[in-house]
Scaffold this motif. Structure first.
Motif, mmCIF file in Angstrom:
data_model
loop_
_atom_site.group_PDB
_atom_site.id
_atom_site.type_symbol
_atom_site.label_atom_id
_atom_site.label_comp_id
_atom_site.label_asym_id
_atom_site.label_seq_id
_atom_site.Cartn_x
_atom_site.Cartn_y
_atom_site.Cartn_z
ATOM 1 N N GLU A 119 0.837 -1.199 0.000
ATOM 2 C CA GLU A 119 0.000 0.000 0.000
ATOM 3 C C GLU A 119 0.875 1.254 0.000
ATOM 4 O O GLU A 119 1.881 1.317 0.703
ATOM 5 C CB GLU A 119 -0.910 0.001 1.232
ATOM 6 N N GLN A 120 0.491 2.234 -0.782
ATOM 7 C CA GLN A 120 1.182 3.527 -0.825
ATOM 8 C C GLN A 120 0.154 4.641 -0.707
ATOM 9 O O GLN A 120 -0.841 4.643 -1.425
ATOM 10 C CB GLN A 120 1.971 3.670 -2.131
ATOM 11 N N LYS A 121 0.428 5.585 0.202
ATOM 12 C CA LYS A 121 -0.471 6.710 0.382
ATOM 13 C C LYS A 121 0.130 7.964 -0.232
ATOM 14 O O LYS A 121 1.328 8.189 -0.145
ATOM 15 C CB LYS A 121 -0.762 6.936 1.864
ATOM 16 N N PHE A 122 -0.729 8.783 -0.841
ATOM 17 C CA PHE A 122 -0.299 10.017 -1.487
ATOM 18 C C PHE A 122 -1.109 11.169 -0.911
ATOM 19 O O PHE A 122 -2.336 11.208 -1.078
ATOM 20 C CB PHE A 122 -0.523 9.938 -3.005
ATOM 21 N N PRO A 123 -0.450 12.113 -0.221
ATOM 22 C CA PRO A 123 -1.208 13.242 0.335
ATOM 23 C C PRO A 123 -1.762 14.117 -0.784
ATOM 24 O O PRO A 123 -1.086 14.380 -1.786
ATOM 25 C CB PRO A 123 -0.166 13.988 1.173
ATOM 26 N N LEU A 124 -2.990 14.556 -0.617
ATOM 27 C CA LEU A 124 -3.622 15.452 -1.572
ATOM 28 C C LEU A 124 -3.458 16.909 -1.167
ATOM 29 O O LEU A 124 -4.169 17.784 -1.674
ATOM 30 C CB LEU A 124 -5.115 15.103 -1.694
ATOM 31 N N SER A 125 -2.540 17.169 -0.250
ATOM 32 C CA SER A 125 -2.256 18.524 0.209
ATOM 33 C C SER A 125 -0.772 18.825 -0.029
ATOM 34 O O SER A 125 -0.049 17.994 -0.581
ATOM 35 C CB SER A 125 -2.571 18.653 1.705
ATOM 36 N N GLY A 126 -0.335 19.996 0.383
ATOM 37 C CA GLY A 126 1.076 20.375 0.227
ATOM 38 C C GLY A 126 1.925 20.023 1.417
ATOM 39 O O GLY A 126 2.910 20.719 1.704
ATOM 40 N N VAL A 127 1.584 18.967 2.140
ATOM 41 C CA VAL A 127 2.288 18.638 3.371
ATOM 42 C C VAL A 127 3.761 18.335 3.114
ATOM 43 O O VAL A 127 4.632 18.688 3.920
ATOM 44 C CB VAL A 127 1.598 17.454 4.082
ATOM 45 N N ARG A 128 4.045 17.682 1.989
ATOM 46 C CA ARG A 128 5.449 17.359 1.711
ATOM 47 C C ARG A 128 6.273 18.627 1.488
ATOM 48 O O ARG A 128 7.407 18.742 1.943
ATOM 49 C CB ARG A 128 5.543 16.454 0.489
ATOM 50 N N GLY A 129 5.683 19.596 0.789
ATOM 51 C CA GLY A 129 6.383 20.862 0.589
ATOM 52 C C GLY A 129 6.614 21.600 1.904
ATOM 53 O O GLY A 129 7.677 22.192 2.121
ATOM 54 N N PRO A 141 -7.844 15.175 2.672
ATOM 55 C CA PRO A 141 -7.799 13.704 2.519
ATOM 56 C C PRO A 141 -6.473 13.240 1.919
ATOM 57 O O PRO A 141 -5.680 14.026 1.403
ATOM 58 C CB PRO A 141 -8.978 13.409 1.584
ATOM 59 N N MET A 142 -6.276 11.929 1.978
ATOM 60 C CA MET A 142 -5.063 11.312 1.458
ATOM 61 C C MET A 142 -5.449 10.169 0.530
ATOM 62 O O MET A 142 -6.276 9.327 0.875
ATOM 63 C CB MET A 142 -4.192 10.816 2.607
ATOM 64 N N ALA A 143 -4.879 10.151 -0.652
ATOM 65 C CA ALA A 143 -5.157 9.082 -1.621
ATOM 66 C C ALA A 143 -4.386 7.829 -1.244
ATOM 67 O O ALA A 143 -3.327 7.889 -0.606
ATOM 68 C CB ALA A 143 -4.781 9.531 -3.024
ATOM 69 N N MET A 144 -4.926 6.679 -1.645
ATOM 70 C CA MET A 144 -4.312 5.405 -1.308
ATOM 71 C C MET A 144 -4.360 4.492 -2.524
ATOM 72 O O MET A 144 -5.388 4.385 -3.211
ATOM 73 C CB MET A 144 -5.046 4.752 -0.137
ATOM 74 N N VAL A 145 -3.250 3.852 -2.810
ATOM 75 C CA VAL A 145 -3.171 2.862 -3.885
ATOM 76 C C VAL A 145 -2.643 1.572 -3.274
ATOM 77 O O VAL A 145 -1.625 1.582 -2.571
ATOM 78 C CB VAL A 145 -2.245 3.329 -5.028
ATOM 79 N N ARG A 146 -3.356 0.470 -3.562
ATOM 80 C CA ARG A 146 -2.955 -0.829 -2.988
ATOM 81 C C ARG A 146 -2.916 -1.862 -4.103
ATOM 82 O O ARG A 146 -3.869 -2.003 -4.865
ATOM 83 C CB ARG A 146 -3.930 -1.254 -1.909
ATOM 84 N N PHE A 183 -5.909 -4.831 -7.126
ATOM 85 C CA PHE A 183 -5.566 -3.426 -7.310
ATOM 86 C C PHE A 183 -6.695 -2.597 -6.707
ATOM 87 O O PHE A 183 -7.868 -2.823 -7.029
ATOM 88 C CB PHE A 183 -5.394 -3.099 -8.789
ATOM 89 N N MET A 184 -6.335 -1.665 -5.833
ATOM 90 C CA MET A 184 -7.359 -0.893 -5.139
ATOM 91 C C MET A 184 -6.916 0.567 -5.086
ATOM 92 O O MET A 184 -5.755 0.875 -4.842
ATOM 93 C CB MET A 184 -7.556 -1.433 -3.715
ATOM 94 N N VAL A 185 -7.839 1.460 -5.333
ATOM 95 C CA VAL A 185 -7.626 2.904 -5.214
ATOM 96 C C VAL A 185 -8.664 3.452 -4.256
ATOM 97 O O VAL A 185 -9.859 3.134 -4.378
ATOM 98 C CB VAL A 185 -7.716 3.608 -6.578
ATOM 99 N N GLY A 186 -8.217 4.291 -3.302
ATOM 100 C CA GLY A 186 -9.148 4.837 -2.329
ATOM 101 C C GLY A 186 -8.689 6.186 -1.806
ATOM 102 O O GLY A 186 -7.622 6.680 -2.148
ATOM 103 N N VAL A 187 -9.518 6.769 -0.984
ATOM 104 C CA VAL A 187 -9.232 8.060 -0.347
ATOM 105 C C VAL A 187 -9.594 7.954 1.118
ATOM 106 O O VAL A 187 -10.706 7.514 1.457
ATOM 107 C CB VAL A 187 -10.028 9.210 -1.011
ATOM 108 N N SER A 188 -8.647 8.342 1.971
ATOM 109 C CA SER A 188 -8.908 8.346 3.406
ATOM 110 C C SER A 188 -9.252 9.767 3.844
ATOM 111 O O SER A 188 -8.557 10.726 3.499
ATOM 112 C CB SER A 188 -7.685 7.855 4.193
ATOM 113 N N ILE A 189 -10.323 9.913 4.595
ATOM 114 C CA ILE A 189 -10.806 11.222 5.048
ATOM 115 C C ILE A 189 -10.685 11.292 6.566
ATOM 116 O O ILE A 189 -11.221 10.417 7.261
ATOM 117 C CB ILE A 189 -12.267 11.451 4.613
ATOM 118 N N PRO A 190 -9.970 12.296 7.119
ATOM 119 C CA PRO A 190 -9.853 12.404 8.576
ATOM 120 C C PRO A 190 -11.196 12.774 9.200
ATOM 121 O O PRO A 190 -11.863 13.722 8.753
ATOM 122 C CB PRO A 190 -8.814 13.513 8.767
ATOM 123 N N LEU A 191 -11.605 12.023 10.178
ATOM 124 C CA LEU A 191 -12.892 12.257 10.841
ATOM 125 C C LEU A 191 -12.725 12.886 12.219
ATOM 126 O O LEU A 191 -13.579 13.671 12.643
ATOM 127 C CB LEU A 191 -13.658 10.931 10.955
#
Length: 338
Positions: free
Chosen positions: A15-25, A190-195, A210-218
């Motif tokens: 599994e690999q997660k990809f942030p949809l925000s500028g957190v890495r920057g 949210p953060m994208a997820m690829v599995r 193969f799975m694609v998803g989005v995790s949403i902080p609650l």
């Protein structure tokens, strides 16, 4: 994974997660601020090392200069012994004057011996501060006090604000705190997820997934707390930088006035005090040698002269140190004719 008899459903996934925000920057900015802070701290350490070396240089120069002055004082004291002996031989003086003048010579000789050890200690300190072997021979030092007037208040303040590494440290801490605030705010997005992976089932056999998803902080309350904490750290960093700016301004202005004070003291000693002390001592010694005056008056005059000579040497070193401290307060390394 389910068991059925002696067969199993099994799978292996990556599994690999990809942030949809500028957190890495933002984290990159925080890391860059840490690097700038470390660089500024290294620059501050370098300035401290230079200041320590200058102070040890001036100390050694002062001790060596003092050695020459003591030799002159011993010569003058021996002249006093000769004058006292001549008066005693002619019946115009007493033996106590001869003994008293000999005591002055003995005192100066003892001071001379002590100064030899002080010079060796100063040489060791200078060698160590320069990264040389402690017993390394140090040649004759070349030093002329900088008699120039320091830069204006506005000029030294401008240099300090642009060159003082401690301000660089504070600015880097502020930048890091701002980046950490943005990092915490990025957690709201949210953060994208690829599995992908391999799976084996009892019904279908081997296969792939193969799975694609989005995790949403609650649980936003914990994220709010993180943002609040990061914002408080930013406010503290801002306050620290502001306090550091005030401290640097006060320090550099005080260092500038210290240079002016020592310059004025040295001018007075050179132009007024020392010439008059020389005349007073020569007059007292000449009068005593011709049968006038007392030995006590000559000794007091000679001691006053010796005190002025020693004070002038120390003031010359103090002026060099005052310039060195002004350089340190501005965050610069200047030659100042040292």
């Amino acid at each position: 994974m389910m068991e059925s008899g002696r067969r199993y459903n099994k799978s292996f996934t990556i599994e690999q997660k990809f942030p949809l925000s500028g957190v890495r920057g933002h984290r990159k900015e925080a890391a860059r601020a840490d690097a700038e802070r470390a660089k500024a701290l290294a620059a501050a350490t370098e300035l401290d090392v230079v200041l320590d070396a200058k102070r040890n240089f001036l100390m050694l120069h002062e001790r060596r200069r003092m050695k020459g002055v003591i030799e002159e004082q011993i010569s003058l004291a021996r002249q006093l012994v000769s004058a006292a002996a001549n008066r005693y031989a002619s019946g115009a003086g007493i033996q106590a004057d001869v003994l008293r003048s000999e005591v002055e010579v003995a005192r100066l000789l003892a001071e001379q011996q002590s100064l030899v050890a002080q010079i060796r200690a100063a040489e060791v300190m200078l060698n160590v501060s320069l990264g040389r072997p402690a017993q390394e021979t140090i040649p004759t030092l070349q030093y002329q006090p900088n008699r120039a007037e320091p830069a204006t208040e506005a000029n030294v303040l401008d240099r300090a604000s642009s060159s003082r590494p401690e301000l660089g440290v504070g600015a880097a801490e502020v930048n890091r705190a701002k980046a950490e605030v943005e990092v915490m705010r990025s957690m709201y997005l949210p953060m994208a997820m690829v599995r992908i992976g391999q799976a084996t089932t009892m019904a279908e056999g081997a296969g792939a997934m193969f799975m694609v998803g989005v995790s949403i902080p609650l649980w936003r309350s914990s994220l709010d707390a993180g943002v609040s904490e990061a914002s408080a750290m930013q406010r503290m960093a801002d306050a620290d930088l502001e306090a550091m700016q005030r401290m640097v301004s006060g320090e550099v202005l005080a260092a500038r006035e210290k240079v002016n004070a020592v310059r004025a003291q040295m001018r007075a000693l050179e132009s007024e005090v020392l010439p008059r002390s020389l005349v007073a001592t020569d007059s007292a010694l000449a009068g005593y040698a011709s049968g006038k005056g007392s030995l006590v008056a000559v000794i007091e005059s000679a001691r006053a002269l010796w005190s002025v000579q020693a004070e002038l040497i120390m003031v010359e070193s103090s002026l060099g140190e005052a310039w060195a401290r002004l350089d340190r307060a501005m965050g610069t390394v200047l030659e100042n004719k040292q």
